[in-house]
Enzyme design. Sequence first.
Site, PDB file in Angstrom:
ATOM      1  N   ARG A   1      12.311   4.512  -1.614  1.00  0.00           N
ATOM      2  CA  ARG A   1      11.562   5.416  -2.491  1.00  0.00           C
ATOM      3  C   ARG A   1      12.443   6.594  -2.886  1.00  0.00           C
ATOM      4  NH1 ARG A   1       8.421   8.186  -0.142  1.00  0.00           N
ATOM      5  NH2 ARG A   1       8.591   7.440   1.991  1.00  0.00           N
TER       6      ARG A   1
ATOM      7  N   TYR B   1      12.445  -1.425  -6.337  1.00  0.00           N
ATOM      8  CA  TYR B   1      12.301  -1.474  -4.880  1.00  0.00           C
ATOM      9  C   TYR B   1      10.964  -0.934  -4.378  1.00  0.00           C
ATOM     10  CZ  TYR B   1      14.125  -2.067  -0.178  1.00  0.00           C
ATOM     11  OH  TYR B   1      14.349  -2.531   1.099  1.00  0.00           O
TER      12      TYR B   1
ATOM     13  N   GLY C   1       7.893   0.762  -2.767  1.00  0.00           N
ATOM     14  CA  GLY C   1       6.869   1.668  -3.281  1.00  0.00           C
ATOM     15  C   GLY C   1       7.158   2.209  -4.670  1.00  0.00           C
TER      16      GLY C   1
ATOM     17  N   LYS D   1       1.938   2.799  -2.781  1.00  0.00           N
ATOM     18  CA  LYS D   1       1.934   4.261  -2.693  1.00  0.00           C
ATOM     19  C   LYS D   1       1.410   4.912  -3.974  1.00  0.00           C
ATOM     20  CE  LYS D   1       3.169   3.694   1.284  1.00  0.00           C
ATOM     21  NZ  LYS D   1       4.045   3.997   2.357  1.00  0.00           N
TER      22      LYS D   1
ATOM     23  N   HIS E   1      -2.406   7.645   4.379  1.00  0.00           N
ATOM     24  CA  HIS E   1      -1.233   6.887   4.832  1.00  0.00           C
ATOM     25  C   HIS E   1      -1.421   6.567   6.316  1.00  0.00           C
ATOM     26  CE1 HIS E   1       3.477   6.763   5.134  1.00  0.00           C
ATOM     27  NE2 HIS E   1       2.988   5.568   4.884  1.00  0.00           N
TER      28      HIS E   1
ATOM     29  N   SER F   1       6.570   7.743   7.028  1.00  0.00           N
ATOM     30  CA  SER F   1       7.282   6.498   6.776  1.00  0.00           C
ATOM     31  C   SER F   1       8.309   6.234   7.880  1.00  0.00           C
ATOM     32  CB  SER F   1       7.985   6.583   5.421  1.00  0.00           C
ATOM     33  OG  SER F   1       7.023   6.853   4.424  1.00  0.00           O
TER      34      SER F   1
ATOM     35  N   CYS G   1       7.874   5.688  11.002  1.00  0.00           N
ATOM     36  CA  CYS G   1       7.600   6.402  12.260  1.00  0.00           C
ATOM     37  C   CYS G   1       6.643   5.637  13.168  1.00  0.00           C
ATOM     38  CB  CYS G   1       7.069   7.795  11.974  1.00  0.00           C
ATOM     39  SG  CYS G   1       8.326   8.891  11.310  1.00  0.00           S
TER      40      CYS G   1
ATOM     41  N   ASP H   1      -0.553   0.353   6.931  1.00  0.00           N
ATOM     42  CA  ASP H   1       0.073   1.413   6.116  1.00  0.00           C
ATOM     43  C   ASP H   1      -0.923   2.309   5.385  1.00  0.00           C
ATOM     44  OD1 ASP H   1       2.669   2.481   5.329  1.00  0.00           O
ATOM     45  OD2 ASP H   1       2.179   1.829   3.299  1.00  0.00           O
TER      46      ASP H   1
ATOM     47  N   ARG I   1      13.402  -4.516   4.348  1.00  0.00           N
ATOM     48  CA  ARG I   1      11.965  -4.751   4.529  1.00  0.00           C
ATOM     49  C   ARG I   1      11.638  -6.240   4.493  1.00  0.00           C
ATOM     50  NH1 ARG I   1       8.337  -0.027   5.062  1.00  0.00           N
ATOM     51  NH2 ARG I   1       9.807   1.697   4.887  1.00  0.00           N
TER      52      ARG I   1
ATOM     53  N   ARG J   1       8.069  12.129  14.190  1.00  0.00           N
ATOM     54  CA  ARG J   1       9.258  12.166  15.057  1.00  0.00           C
ATOM     55  C   ARG J   1       9.591  13.609  15.388  1.00  0.00           C
ATOM     56  NH1 ARG J   1      12.715   7.429  14.845  1.00  0.00           N
ATOM     57  NH2 ARG J   1      11.582   5.872  13.618  1.00  0.00           N
TER      58      ARG J   1
HETATM   59  P1  GTP Z   1       6.496   2.581   6.798  1.00  0.00           P
HETATM   60  O1  GTP Z   1       6.317   1.143   6.499  1.00  0.00           O
HETATM   61  O2  GTP Z   1       7.756   3.149   6.202  1.00  0.00           O
HETATM   62  O3  GTP Z   1       5.317   3.415   6.426  1.00  0.00           O
HETATM   63  O4  GTP Z   1       6.826   2.710   8.390  1.00  0.00           O
HETATM   64  P2  GTP Z   1       5.916   2.579   9.710  1.00  0.00           P
HETATM   65  O5  GTP Z   1       5.263   3.883  10.004  1.00  0.00           O
HETATM   66  O6  GTP Z   1       5.050   1.379   9.633  1.00  0.00           O
HETATM   67  O7  GTP Z   1       7.041   2.400  10.857  1.00  0.00           O
HETATM   68  P3  GTP Z   1       7.411   1.109  11.746  1.00  0.00           P
HETATM   69  O8  GTP Z   1       6.315   0.705  12.672  1.00  0.00           O
HETATM   70  O9  GTP Z   1       7.968   0.066  10.851  1.00  0.00           O
HETATM   71  O10 GTP Z   1       8.586   1.700  12.649  1.00  0.00           O
HETATM   72  C1  GTP Z   1       9.738   2.275  12.108  1.00  0.00           C
HETATM   73  C2  GTP Z   1      10.816   2.420  13.144  1.00  0.00           C
HETATM   74  O11 GTP Z   1      10.324   3.146  14.278  1.00  0.00           O
HETATM   75  C3  GTP Z   1      11.318   1.082  13.669  1.00  0.00           C
HETATM   76  O12 GTP Z   1      12.713   1.117  13.725  1.00  0.00           O
HETATM   77  C4  GTP Z   1      10.724   0.985  15.036  1.00  0.00           C
HETATM   78  O13 GTP Z   1      11.535   0.247  15.878  1.00  0.00           O
HETATM   79  C5  GTP Z   1      10.573   2.440  15.478  1.00  0.00           C
HETATM   80  N1  GTP Z   1       9.415   2.625  16.397  1.00  0.00           N
HETATM   81  C6  GTP Z   1       8.153   2.183  16.208  1.00  0.00           C
HETATM   82  N2  GTP Z   1       7.350   2.467  17.260  1.00  0.00           N
HETATM   83  C7  GTP Z   1       8.137   3.115  18.150  1.00  0.00           C
HETATM   84  C8  GTP Z   1       7.892   3.673  19.448  1.00  0.00           C
HETATM   85  O14 GTP Z   1       6.788   3.627  20.000  1.00  0.00           O
HETATM   86  N3  GTP Z   1       8.943   4.290  20.057  1.00  0.00           N
HETATM   87  C9  GTP Z   1      10.187   4.363  19.462  1.00  0.00           C
HETATM   88  N4  GTP Z   1      11.153   4.980  20.116  1.00  0.00           N
HETATM   89  N5  GTP Z   1      10.447   3.834  18.242  1.00  0.00           N
HETATM   90  C10 GTP Z   1       9.444   3.220  17.597  1.00  0.00           C
HETATM   91  C1  SPV Z   2       6.820   4.018   3.137  1.00  0.00           C
HETATM   92  O1  SPV Z   2       7.888   4.502   2.725  1.00  0.00           O
HETATM   93  O2  SPV Z   2       5.937   4.718   3.723  1.00  0.00           O
HETATM   94  C2  SPV Z   2       6.566   2.578   2.987  1.00  0.00           C
HETATM   95  C3  SPV Z   2       7.537   1.778   2.229  1.00  0.00           C
HETATM   96  O3  SPV Z   2       5.550   2.098   3.467  1.00  0.00           O
HETATM   97  S1  SPV Z   2       7.303   1.885   0.499  1.00  0.00           S
HETATM   98  O4  SPV Z   2       6.344   0.864   0.117  1.00  0.00           O
HETATM   99  O5  SPV Z   2       8.580   1.658  -0.146  1.00  0.00           O
HETATM  100  O6  SPV Z   2       6.756   3.184   0.151  1.00  0.00           O
HETATM  101 MN    MN Z   3       4.300   3.685   4.587  1.00  0.00          MN
END
Ligand code: GTP
Ligand code: SPV
Ligand code: MN
Length: 600
Positions: free
Chosen positions: A73, A213, A215, A222, A242, A264, A266, A289, A381, A412
């Site tokens: 994004r 790409y 979002g 989004k 979100h 995102s 996280c 999401d 992704r 984070r």
């Molecule tokens: P978007 O799709 O961008 O909205 O991301 P999301 O919030 O769904 O994040 P996702 O679950 O894909 O995790 C993103 C990163 O955080 C990955 O590299 C995971 O390995 C890491 N992660 C997820 N959960 C944890 C956790 O409980 N502890 C730690 N240390 N890392 C985590």
């Molecule tokens: C985010 O960035 O929070 C995502 C990926 O879930 S995207 O669809 O590219 O926004």
């Molecule tokens: Mn997201």
Amino acid sequence: MKTDDLRHERLRTWIAEMAGLCEPAEIRLCDGSPAEYDELCGRLVASGTFRPLSQARKPHSFYANSDPGDVARVEDRTFICSKRREDAGPTNNWAEPSEMKRILRGLFAGSMRGRTMYVIPYSMGPIGGALSKIGVEISDSAYVVVNMHIMARVGIQVLEALGPEGDFVPCLHSVGKPLAPGQADVPWPCDKDRKYIVHFPEERAIWSYGSGYGGNALLGKKCFALRIASAMARDQGWLAEHMLILGITNPEGRKKYIAAAFPSACGKTNLAMLIPTIPGWKVETVGDDITWMRFGQDGQLRAINPEAGFFGVAPGTSESSNPNAMASLNRDSIFTNCAVTPENDIWWEGIGSPAPPWTIDWQGKLYDASSGKPGAHPNARFTAPAKACPAIDPEWENPDGVPISAILFGGRRATVVPLVHEAFSWPHGVFMGSIVASETTAAAAGTLGRLRRDPFAMLPFCGYNMGDYFGHWLEVGARPGAWLPKFFYVNWFRKGSDGSFLWPGYGENSRILKWVFERCDATGTEGAERTPIGFLPSRKALELEGLDLSESMLDTLLSVDREAWKAELPSIAEYYASFGERMPKGLSAELDALRERLEG
Ligand code: GTP
Ligand code: SPV
Ligand code: MN
């Protein structure tokens, strides 16, 4: 069916107008059928965008490498073009709508020459559901069409639900790479230096130019389900967020649903699909999401996942971190910017095994582990159908949604914020959501690891003034007769002095979910200790057995660092001040109350 035969006059007229502007070689109305999906995947293979993966290892799946200038994004190219600048607010880029339209018309003029203009009718939420909404995306990218097939409900049934006069959000998308007669296409067409991701919240319209790409281009996600929907939700008294949604069942068989907003990359997908490490507990996935929710007649807050697939962060996903995601993407999936092995399977950092020799990286070059460069892009992704998730909740497509008992915020934070704390009240919970700060990730272009306020994980996604958004949250919870969910703030990312994560995370997060579950039924301070920032778990209420955590690690995770919190106050006050008159008094009062509790 031809677009000229559409019964919906506004839709027909809009398509004709956009075709006149973009001058595509042909127009194709998408029917959403499996045959269409396969045909377009075939076209994408022929044009070099897709390569098929091994039929034995990832049946019916493809991978694509994007242009290196189009990998995430682009928040600095994203605009909220409300009529008045103050309605977009200080957290959004703004331009005057007619001036922006003039720029966009210039860019879109002839932008689809030599290409097919796909018309994609889609529903966010189950087709015809009371909480669902319809969009129509016009795009010159077949990659977008096939991704939309997975991420939303696409096709003729949507047009039937729309009828001759139904409401839809027009979403115009072009990769911005017209083809002259006879000109060969490139694998990932885009106009990387002139991207515009533009929203007109009053008109409820989206214009996205230059990127293919995620979002930026899959406009149901989004752009519609958050930026435009948040503006609709404010006007109509609901919430577009979100957030993931999960169902959690305790050993006695009682179930609750929890929503959670993390920025995102996280941890939403991971938490939504978590497999508990504590015996007898079960977690099921409703969404990973986006959440649309509203209080029903009965006073219950009910939520749907408007999406139909997962567009998940690939790196770090493995059989040990997230087996449910691995099973979801086992077939019928699309992979973007991953590495590929000589067996024609995908590979990424943290998949659980080292890259085999002759692995090709996300830029199509031979992967060299010693180079220090990643094989998969950090924002690589997978696009996978939600129905393939082994943990998908039986209610995930209930058009009336699931009842929400708790709402989690997170981000984070290496310091300050403890593992979990609970709000005293709805306004205090809104305060918690408003002060979330998180280190930036690869999900958006720009600097990594920079701490910034990301209220409700909505900083890049709120389609109107964030101050008004806070006010809307306060108002929604003040509804008479509402059964209010409880609010919690979690932080899986606290670090020790050596820079490593203190908390094991992933499946072990079930321990925190258990405490949340039990606090939803608890009264007063049962299982908790009152602190200046909220309720923290008492040590004996938290299931810690089997964890290898030292006393001092637990202390850091589960206590309030008063001095660090006091040091946060001026930056919160400054942040609030940036919203001027639009900052609700109720949240300033919460900030004052926190200050008093910390000093008392
Ligand atoms: P978007 O799709 O961008 O909205 O991301 P999301 O919030 O769904 O994040 P996702 O679950 O894909 O995790 C993103 C990163 O955080 C990955 O590299 C995971 O390995 C890491 N992660 C997820 N959960 C944890 C956790 O409980 N502890 C730690 N240390 N890392 C985590
Ligand atoms: C985010 O960035 O929070 C995502 C990926 O879930 S995207 O669809 O590219 O926004
Ligand atoms: Mn997201």
